[in-house]
Design a protein around this motif. Structure first.
Motif, PDB file in Angstrom:
ATOM      1  N   ILE A 240      -8.003  13.977 -28.923  1.00 39.42           N
ATOM      2  CA  ILE A 240      -8.209  12.231 -28.854  1.00 39.42           C
ATOM      3  C   ILE A 240      -9.832  11.979 -29.183  1.00 39.42           C
ATOM      4  N   ARG A 241     -10.705  12.944 -28.689  1.00 41.03           N
ATOM      5  CA  ARG A 241     -12.155  12.664 -29.087  1.00 41.03           C
ATOM      6  C   ARG A 241     -12.384  12.769 -30.768  1.00 41.03           C
ATOM      7  N   ASP A 242     -11.763  13.798 -31.261  1.00 43.69           N
ATOM      8  CA  ASP A 242     -11.583  14.026 -32.608  1.00 43.69           C
ATOM      9  C   ASP A 242     -10.941  12.744 -33.489  1.00 43.69           C
ATOM     10  N   SER A 243      -9.872  12.157 -32.822  1.00 43.21           N
ATOM     11  CA  SER A 243      -9.203  11.201 -33.508  1.00 43.21           C
ATOM     12  C   SER A 243      -9.755   9.732 -33.569  1.00 43.21           C
ATOM     13  N   ILE A 244     -10.788   9.629 -32.381  1.00 44.07           N
ATOM     14  CA  ILE A 244     -11.729   8.616 -32.303  1.00 44.07           C
ATOM     15  C   ILE A 244     -12.826   8.582 -33.461  1.00 44.07           C
ATOM     16  N   LYS A 245     -13.459   9.750 -33.644  1.00 49.99           N
ATOM     17  CA  LYS A 245     -14.504   9.996 -34.496  1.00 49.99           C
ATOM     18  C   LYS A 245     -13.795   9.786 -36.115  1.00 49.99           C
TER      19      LYS A 245
END
Length: 161
Positions: free
Chosen positions: A151-156
């Protein structure tokens, strides 16, 4: 545009002045003729819209309607007579009577609002980002760290766009 009564192509656009405001209705030619639009003195938008609600629906709606608004004192008979409400609380008090009319008049009863051209994508991306941040926090709270990393990677990725 579609006829507000039968959904055929509208060719007659009628505007009625009502106490400093305007009410507009779009009709196909046959609906306009059926309702006496050629005789403006005989045309009342409220009457037309109320005639379109099946009699059974009108009776059930009346059963759910308060006789008087507790906030302003406006009655359901006042609404039927003038075709407008006394205050914002009348929408709640007379909901059973108003919702069918609004649905017929506006092709729905939920206000969606308008978005300036070119802004829809930005607003959608912002909403998606907010949802992902909420999902990230939930994944962290649930100690699902692998899911949180994705999810963090998707946010970035979304923030870079």
């Amino acid at each position: 545009m579609k006829c507000e009564l039968c959904n055929n192509e509208a060719t007659v656009f009628y505007t009625q002045a009502v106490q400093g405001g305007q009410k507009k209705i779009c009709l196909c030619e046959s609906c306009a003729e059926e309702r006496g639009l050629t005789d403006p003195g005989a045309f009342s938008m409220v009457d037309i819209l109320m005639d379109e609600i099946p009699q059974q629906a009108q009776q059930s709606a009346v059963a759910e309607v308060a006789e008087q608004c507790s906030h302003c004192g406006f009655t359901i008979e006042d609404y039927r007579k003038v075709g407008r409400l006394g205050c914002s609380q009348c929408y709640t008090a007379f909901r059973g009577e108003i919702v069918p009319v609004l649905a017929k008049m506006h092709q729905g009863v939920k206000h969606q609002g308008k978005v300036p051209s070119g802004m829809a994508e930005s607003i959608e991306a912002r909403q998606k980002l907010e949802n992902l941040k909420e999902e990230l926090q939930q994944a962290i709270d649930d100690e699902k760290f692998e899911e949180a990393a994705k999810i963090r990677d998707s946010i970035k990725k979304l923030e870079l766009e």
